[in-house]
Design a protein around this motif. Structure first.
Motif, PDB file in Angstrom:
ATOM      1  N   LEU A 224      44.218  44.900  41.467  1.00  0.00           N
ATOM      2  CA  LEU A 224      43.385  45.101  42.646  1.00  0.00           C
ATOM      3  C   LEU A 224      43.836  46.395  43.311  1.00  0.00           C
ATOM      4  O   LEU A 224      45.032  46.570  43.586  1.00  0.00           O
ATOM      5  CB  LEU A 224      43.525  43.936  43.627  1.00  0.00           C
ATOM      6  N   MET A 225      42.895  47.300  43.563  1.00  0.00           N
ATOM      7  CA  MET A 225      43.249  48.602  44.119  1.00  0.00           C
ATOM      8  C   MET A 225      42.455  48.886  45.384  1.00  0.00           C
ATOM      9  O   MET A 225      41.254  48.627  45.446  1.00  0.00           O
ATOM     10  CB  MET A 225      43.006  49.697  43.079  1.00  0.00           C
ATOM     11  N   CYS A 235      38.595  47.589  44.539  1.00  0.00           N
ATOM     12  CA  CYS A 235      38.187  47.523  43.142  1.00  0.00           C
ATOM     13  C   CYS A 235      39.102  46.551  42.402  1.00  0.00           C
ATOM     14  O   CYS A 235      40.303  46.482  42.673  1.00  0.00           O
ATOM     15  CB  CYS A 235      38.283  48.919  42.524  1.00  0.00           C
ATOM     16  N   ALA A 236      38.535  45.781  41.489  1.00  0.00           N
ATOM     17  CA  ALA A 236      39.309  44.895  40.623  1.00  0.00           C
ATOM     18  C   ALA A 236      39.140  45.357  39.188  1.00  0.00           C
ATOM     19  O   ALA A 236      38.035  45.681  38.755  1.00  0.00           O
ATOM     20  CB  ALA A 236      38.841  43.443  40.765  1.00  0.00           C
ATOM     21  N   VAL A 237      40.242  45.389  38.459  1.00  0.00           N
ATOM     22  CA  VAL A 237      40.215  45.757  37.038  1.00  0.00           C
ATOM     23  C   VAL A 237      40.733  44.559  36.261  1.00  0.00           C
ATOM     24  O   VAL A 237      41.882  44.132  36.458  1.00  0.00           O
ATOM     25  CB  VAL A 237      41.082  46.993  36.761  1.00  0.00           C
ATOM     26  N   LEU A 238      39.902  44.019  35.396  1.00  0.00           N
ATOM     27  CA  LEU A 238      40.244  42.828  34.628  1.00  0.00           C
ATOM     28  C   LEU A 238      40.260  43.186  33.154  1.00  0.00           C
ATOM     29  O   LEU A 238      39.243  43.605  32.596  1.00  0.00           O
ATOM     30  CB  LEU A 238      39.228  41.722  34.896  1.00  0.00           C
ATOM     31  N   GLU A 239      41.431  43.044  32.529  1.00  0.00           N
ATOM     32  CA  GLU A 239      41.574  43.353  31.104  1.00  0.00           C
ATOM     33  C   GLU A 239      41.342  42.071  30.312  1.00  0.00           C
ATOM     34  O   GLU A 239      42.250  41.287  30.089  1.00  0.00           O
ATOM     35  CB  GLU A 239      42.963  43.928  30.827  1.00  0.00           C
ATOM     36  N   THR A 240      40.112  41.864  29.895  1.00  0.00           N
ATOM     37  CA  THR A 240      39.735  40.625  29.228  1.00  0.00           C
ATOM     38  C   THR A 240      40.097  40.665  27.740  1.00  0.00           C
ATOM     39  O   THR A 240      40.291  41.734  27.170  1.00  0.00           O
ATOM     40  CB  THR A 240      38.231  40.368  29.390  1.00  0.00           C
ATOM     41  N   ILE A 248      35.397  46.191  38.432  1.00  0.00           N
ATOM     42  CA  ILE A 248      34.527  45.422  39.327  1.00  0.00           C
ATOM     43  C   ILE A 248      34.636  45.962  40.743  1.00  0.00           C
ATOM     44  O   ILE A 248      35.742  46.082  41.288  1.00  0.00           O
ATOM     45  CB  ILE A 248      34.933  43.933  39.318  1.00  0.00           C
ATOM     46  N   ASP A 249      33.491  46.285  41.349  1.00  0.00           N
ATOM     47  CA  ASP A 249      33.500  46.703  42.751  1.00  0.00           C
ATOM     48  C   ASP A 249      32.575  45.840  43.610  1.00  0.00           C
ATOM     49  O   ASP A 249      32.369  46.130  44.790  1.00  0.00           O
ATOM     50  CB  ASP A 249      33.142  48.181  42.895  1.00  0.00           C
ATOM     51  N   GLU A 250      32.014  44.794  43.005  1.00  0.00           N
ATOM     52  CA  GLU A 250      31.149  43.881  43.757  1.00  0.00           C
ATOM     53  C   GLU A 250      32.028  43.086  44.728  1.00  0.00           C
ATOM     54  O   GLU A 250      32.953  42.390  44.303  1.00  0.00           O
ATOM     55  CB  GLU A 250      30.440  42.945  42.778  1.00  0.00           C
TER      56      GLU A 250
END
Length: 279
Positions: A224-225, A235-240, A248-250
């Motif tokens: 989370l940044m 912004c969220a960054v998810l390494e799936t 993700i910025d929603e």
């Protein structure tokens, strides 16, 4: 046009301002595109910072939106800086496209919160730990490519510390039992984590092996940044799994992950607790 290396925050801010000005003026994407004699997708790409900011196009859009000269002038003046490549540009050949975008945000973030379910988080890795991990994860790459990855990580860490950004890392004790690079590498990595936990801008929480499930259990690596610019939300960054990365910025989705991470941190051992095995 410069080679793309991911938008800088300066680029993102100006792109977001263009979108806000269009919406304030009540101009549709189609009408803005007509002013440029272009497709609406062109305007959308400009507003999403997916393409360089062309001075002629920006000037036409500002005129179409009826932006006063006093408000338009700083935008036009800022185009030069916004179009400069990010500091990470020289390493772009060792990076995935998503990394360029993520590092662009990370480079101006005032706060990064990170969770990794199996390894020491990137911004806390020693060079030897990072190098050993690269050899395991990228066996087909040349030594030069892997060295570039490690060098880039070191520069990210240096710049992050230099600007006094805050880092809050949560990860399981299992990461300290996954032997990356051998006993000496792990000993140095443990020593760095112990030292880092005492720095004023770093928070380290390690979930013990015998800890019960928590809200982040089973969640892939998450970051989370927060950038201190009102035009840019968290912004969220998810390494799936499958090497797929979601940026993700929603707001509702970012808030969902923040609440889960908050809950996990609240139940984990208090920050400042000795690392497991260092008691």
């Amino acid at each position: 046009m410069r080679p793309r290396s991911g938008p800088t925050v300066e680029h993102r801010v100006l792109a977001a301002r263009l979108r806000m000005l269009r919406e304030r003026a009540g101009v549709s994407l189609q009408a803005a595109a007509a002013a440029l004699d272009a497709h609406p997708a062109t305007v959308r790409r400009i507003e999403r910072a997916e393409t360089g900011l062309d001075a002629r196009q920006v000037s036409v859009l500002l005129d179409r939106y009826g932006v006063p000269e006093a408000e338009a002038e700083p935008i036009m003046t800022g185009l030069g800086a916004a179009n400069l490549p990010g500091w990470w540009h020289r390493w772009r050949h060792t990076m995935e496209p998503w990394q360029q975008e993520v590092i662009g945000i990370e480079s101006s973030a005032g706060l990064v919160r990170t969770w990794h379910p199996a390894l020491v988080p990137e911004l806390l890795r020693t060079p030897d730990y990072a190098a050993a991990l690269c050899r395991s994860l990228y066996p087909g790459e040349s030594p030069g490519q892997r060295d570039g990855r490690v060098e880039l990580l070191g520069e990210r860490q240096r710049r992050f510390a230099e600007r006094g950004a805050a880092l809050w890392a949560l990860f399981p004790e299992a990461a300290l039992h996954t032997r990356v690079g051998g006993p000496e590498v792990m000993a140095d990595q443990r020593a760095l984590l112990t030292e880092a936990a005492h720095r004023p801008h770093i928070t380290v929480q390690v979930v013990p092996l015998d800890f019960p499930p928590h809200p982040m259990t089973g969640v892939p690596p998450l970051h989370l940044m927060r950038v201190p610019a009102p035009e840019i939300g968290d912004c969220a960054v998810l390494e799936t799994p499958g090497a797929r990365v979601e940026i993700i910025d929603e707001p509702a989705t970012v808030t969902h992950y923040r609440i889960r991470l908050d809950s996990a941190c609240a139940t984990a051992p208090h920050p400042g607790s000795p690392l497991p095995g260092n008691e």
